[in-house]
Structure formats: structure tokens, C-alpha cells
Scaffold this active site. Structure first.
Site, short mmCIF file in Angstrom:
data_model
loop_
_atom_site.label_atom_id
_atom_site.label_comp_id
_atom_site.label_asym_id
_atom_site.label_seq_id
_atom_site.Cartn_x
_atom_site.Cartn_y
_atom_site.Cartn_z
N SER A 7 10.57 20.07 -37.40
CA SER A 7 10.85 18.69 -37.80
C SER A 7 12.35 18.44 -37.70
O SER A 7 13.15 19.12 -38.37
CB SER A 7 10.40 18.46 -39.24
OG SER A 7 10.98 17.26 -39.72
N HIS A 30 8.44 17.44 -34.08
CA HIS A 30 7.93 16.54 -35.12
C HIS A 30 9.04 15.57 -35.52
O HIS A 30 10.13 15.99 -35.92
CB HIS A 30 7.49 17.39 -36.31
CG HIS A 30 6.82 16.64 -37.42
ND1 HIS A 30 5.48 16.33 -37.41
CD2 HIS A 30 7.31 16.15 -38.58
CE1 HIS A 30 5.17 15.68 -38.54
NE2 HIS A 30 6.27 15.57 -39.27
N ASP A 32 10.01 12.47 -37.99
CA ASP A 32 9.63 11.79 -39.24
C ASP A 32 10.23 10.40 -39.29
O ASP A 32 11.45 10.25 -39.39
CB ASP A 32 10.11 12.61 -40.43
CG ASP A 32 9.29 13.88 -40.60
OD1 ASP A 32 8.07 13.77 -40.73
OD2 ASP A 32 9.89 14.98 -40.58
N MET A 34 10.52 7.10 -41.45
CA MET A 34 10.33 6.63 -42.83
C MET A 34 10.96 5.26 -42.98
O MET A 34 12.06 5.02 -42.47
CB MET A 34 11.00 7.59 -43.81
CG MET A 34 10.55 9.04 -43.68
SD MET A 34 11.18 10.04 -45.02
CE MET A 34 10.84 11.69 -44.40
N HIS A 63 5.42 11.19 -36.83
CA HIS A 63 4.77 11.03 -38.13
C HIS A 63 5.28 9.74 -38.76
O HIS A 63 6.43 9.67 -39.19
CB HIS A 63 5.15 12.28 -38.97
CG HIS A 63 4.61 12.30 -40.36
ND1 HIS A 63 5.02 13.22 -41.29
CD2 HIS A 63 3.69 11.52 -41.00
CE1 HIS A 63 4.39 13.02 -42.43
NE2 HIS A 63 3.58 11.98 -42.29
N MET A 65 5.64 7.43 -41.54
CA MET A 65 5.56 7.21 -43.00
C MET A 65 6.04 5.79 -43.24
O MET A 65 7.16 5.54 -43.73
CB MET A 65 6.40 8.26 -43.73
CG MET A 65 5.71 9.62 -43.77
SD MET A 65 6.85 10.97 -44.13
CE MET A 65 7.52 11.22 -42.50
N MET A 136 -0.52 16.66 -45.80
CA MET A 136 0.80 16.86 -46.41
C MET A 136 0.71 17.93 -47.50
O MET A 136 -0.19 17.87 -48.35
CB MET A 136 1.32 15.57 -47.04
CG MET A 136 1.67 14.45 -46.07
SD MET A 136 2.91 14.88 -44.84
CE MET A 136 4.32 15.33 -45.86
N PHE A 142 10.91 13.61 -48.15
CA PHE A 142 12.11 14.45 -48.06
C PHE A 142 11.77 15.84 -47.55
O PHE A 142 10.69 16.35 -47.84
CB PHE A 142 12.78 14.57 -49.45
CG PHE A 142 13.21 13.23 -49.99
CD1 PHE A 142 14.45 12.69 -49.64
CD2 PHE A 142 12.36 12.50 -50.81
CE1 PHE A 142 14.83 11.44 -50.11
CE2 PHE A 142 12.74 11.24 -51.27
CZ PHE A 142 13.98 10.71 -50.93
N GLY A 143 12.72 16.43 -46.83
CA GLY A 143 12.58 17.83 -46.44
C GLY A 143 12.99 18.74 -47.58
O GLY A 143 13.52 18.28 -48.60
N GLY A 144 12.70 20.02 -47.43
CA GLY A 144 13.20 21.02 -48.37
C GLY A 144 12.46 21.11 -49.69
O GLY A 144 12.96 21.75 -50.62
N ASP A 174 2.23 19.91 -43.21
CA ASP A 174 3.61 19.44 -43.21
C ASP A 174 4.16 19.46 -44.63
O ASP A 174 3.66 18.76 -45.51
CB ASP A 174 3.61 18.00 -42.65
CG ASP A 174 5.01 17.41 -42.51
OD1 ASP A 174 5.99 18.13 -42.71
OD2 ASP A 174 5.08 16.20 -42.19
N GLY A 175 5.20 20.29 -44.82
CA GLY A 175 5.88 20.31 -46.10
C GLY A 175 5.95 21.70 -46.70
O GLY A 175 4.91 22.30 -46.99
N GLY A 176 7.15 22.24 -46.82
CA GLY A 176 7.33 23.52 -47.50
C GLY A 176 6.82 24.72 -46.72
O GLY A 176 6.56 25.78 -47.30
N GLY A 196 10.65 22.02 -41.15
CA GLY A 196 11.98 21.42 -41.06
C GLY A 196 13.03 22.42 -41.48
O GLY A 196 13.72 23.03 -40.66
N SER A 197 13.14 22.64 -42.80
CA SER A 197 14.22 23.50 -43.28
C SER A 197 14.06 24.95 -42.84
O SER A 197 15.05 25.64 -42.61
CB SER A 197 14.38 23.37 -44.79
OG SER A 197 13.15 23.29 -45.42
C1 DX5 Z 1 8.52 15.14 -45.29
C2 DX5 Z 1 8.35 15.22 -43.81
C3 DX5 Z 1 8.39 16.59 -43.26
C4 DX5 Z 1 9.67 17.35 -43.51
C5 DX5 Z 1 9.28 18.76 -43.80
O1 DX5 Z 1 8.08 13.93 -45.76
O2 DX5 Z 1 7.12 14.64 -43.40
O3 DX5 Z 1 8.05 16.63 -41.88
O4 DX5 Z 1 10.58 17.34 -42.44
O5 DX5 Z 1 10.40 19.46 -44.19
P1 DX5 Z 1 10.30 20.94 -44.80
O6 DX5 Z 1 9.69 21.79 -43.72
O7 DX5 Z 1 11.73 21.26 -45.08
O8 DX5 Z 1 9.44 20.85 -46.01
ZN ZN Z 2 6.51 14.95 -41.29
#
Ligand code: DX5
Ligand code: ZN
Length: 214
Positions: A7, A30, A32, A34, A63, A65, A136, A142-144, A174-176, A196-197
Site C-alpha cells: 500500500s 494497492h 488507498d 480516502m 481501494h 474509501m 478490512m 489510517f496505516g500502521g 487489509d490492515g495490520g 503498508g507499514s
Molecule cells: C487503511 C488502508 C490500508 C493501509 C494499511 O485504511 O486501507 O491499505 O495502507 O496499512 P498497514 O499495512 O500499515 O496497516
Molecule cells: Zn487499503
């Protein structure tokens, strides 16, 4: 085979082309999007997808959002997305169906995304025509954030719906996602991992992508 979708939310936007090229060994990229309404954060839009398309041949997994995403399907398809995912919570079912129909007409792959509060069965009206379901594993925005282990049940349930009605459909999480949580998600039935992170927070980006493959 497990697919990895870095991401770019966690990439360095000043050096985005460089960071995208470092992810060349991934399967999907990916993106994002938003809108500050469907989620509290604002990120990138149509011109950024166009720019990314010009500097990468990777499959662009976009994606959305975004509140009432049907309004933007054609624009993102024209910008170069290969797949669009729309959130089931972002509009009425008839508008989600319309968004999927438009994706088909525009020649992009079709996905629906589920916030953690949304039950797996919510995919049932659409499952036959989907290329992917995105579950999700954090609250979008948010990432991280930390992986929500409670979502493993939803992943399992979506996997069994996919096996029953449309085995070719992919299941993305997606997420964490990191090297600890990736095997949990895969064990529950995911085959596409967004990270992402875990990718862009690493010194060695190609190595981080490889490590997530397990
Ligand atoms: C969050 C995004 C994710 C985000 C994931 O709303 O949809 O795609 O980048 O980031 P990590 O992998 O850091 O959780
Ligand atoms: Zn995403």
C-alpha cells in the site's frame, strides 16, 4: 499462491516513483483513496492514479474509501485502475450493484470491501460477479494500526462463501499485516495481503515483500 499488494499509503510521496519501483516484485500495487467523509482521512485521487499508471506496469488495486463511490468508477477506470473496490457501507445496495455494473462496462475488475463491523453474508448479493472481496482487518482510514484478530472469523466465513459460489474470486485482507499476522490471515483463507507499514517501513523493501510471502 499468495499475492502481495504493497500500500503506497505508507510510501514517501516525495519519492513515490522510486518507492513504487522498489515494489516491482509485488503482485499488485494497492492505492488507498480516502475522501474525508467515508473515513476521517484524505489521501489521493484520480490524478494520482493517472500518475502512478504512467510510472508502473503493476496491477493497480484501487481501494475506494469514498462515500457514494459509483460517482467515480468511470474516472478511476479511465485513470488506469485495474481493479476497484467499493465499500458495502458506502451506499445503498442498488448503488453498489450499479457501481459493479459500471466496472464491468469499463473493463476493470470488481471488488467489494467490508469494514470490520460488516458481516460476511453482506457479500452474498454480489458474490457471483466479483473478482475479489476485501476484508478490512483494521478500521479503514489510517496505516500502521494493529491487526484485529477478531476479523479472522469474517475471513473464514468469506472464504467459505467464495468456495461455494465463486471459487475464482480472490480474498484480500487489509490492515495490520506483517510477518506475524500474514500467516494468520492466510490460514483463515486470504490469498492477497495488503501491507503498508510492513513494506514501506522496512529498510529492505523487496526483502519485506518476500518475507510476507511466507
Ligand atoms: C487503511 C488502508 C490500508 C493501509 C494499511 O485504511 O486501507 O491499505 O495502507 O496499512 P498497514 O499495512 O500499515 O496497516
Ligand atoms: Zn487499503
Amino acid at each position: 499462491m499468495i499475492k502481495i499488494a504493497p500500500s503506497i499509503l505508507s510510501a514517501d510521496y516525495v519519492n513515490l516513483e522510486r518507492d513504487i519501483k522498489k515494489a516491482a516484485g509485488a503482485d499488485y500495487l494497492h492505492v488507498d483513496v480516502m475522501d474525508g467523509v467515508f473515513v476521517p482521512n484524505i489521501t489521493v485521487g484520480i490524478p494520482m492514479v493517472q500518475a502512478i499508471r504512467r510510472c508502473s506496469g503493476l496491477f493497480l488495486d484501487v481501494h475506494l474509501m469514498v462515500h457514494k463511490p459509483v460517482r467515480y468508477v468511470e474516472d478511476f477506470a479511465r485513470a488506469g485502475a485495474n481493479l476497484l473496490s467499493v465499500h458495502l457501507e458506502a451506499d445503498h445496495p442498488s448503488a453498489i450493484a450499479q457501481a459493479l455494473k459500471l466496472m464491468g462496462e469499463c473493463g476493470v475488475k470488481k471488488a467489494v470491501a467490508l469494514r470490520p463491523i460488516t458481516k460476511a453474508e453482506a457479500v452474498l448479493p454480489y458474490i457471483g460477479e466479483l473478482d475479489m472481496v476485501l476484508v478490512m482487518t483494521v478500521e479503514p482510514g489510517f496505516g500502521g494500526q494493529a491487526f484485529m484478530e477478531g476479523q479472522l472469523d469474517t475471513i473464514r466465513q468469506v472464504r467459505s462463501i467464495i468456495e461455494k459460489y465463486n471459487p475464482a474470486c480472490e480474498l484480500e485482507v487489509d490492515g495490520g499485516i506483517n510477518t506475524r499476522t500474514a500467516p494468520l490471515a492466510v490460514g483463515a483463507g486470504a490469498n492477497v495481503l495488503v501491507a503498508g507499514s510492513a513494506v514501506y517501513g522496512a529498510e529492505d523493501i523487496p526483502g519485506a515483500i518476500q518475507a510476507l510471502r511466507g
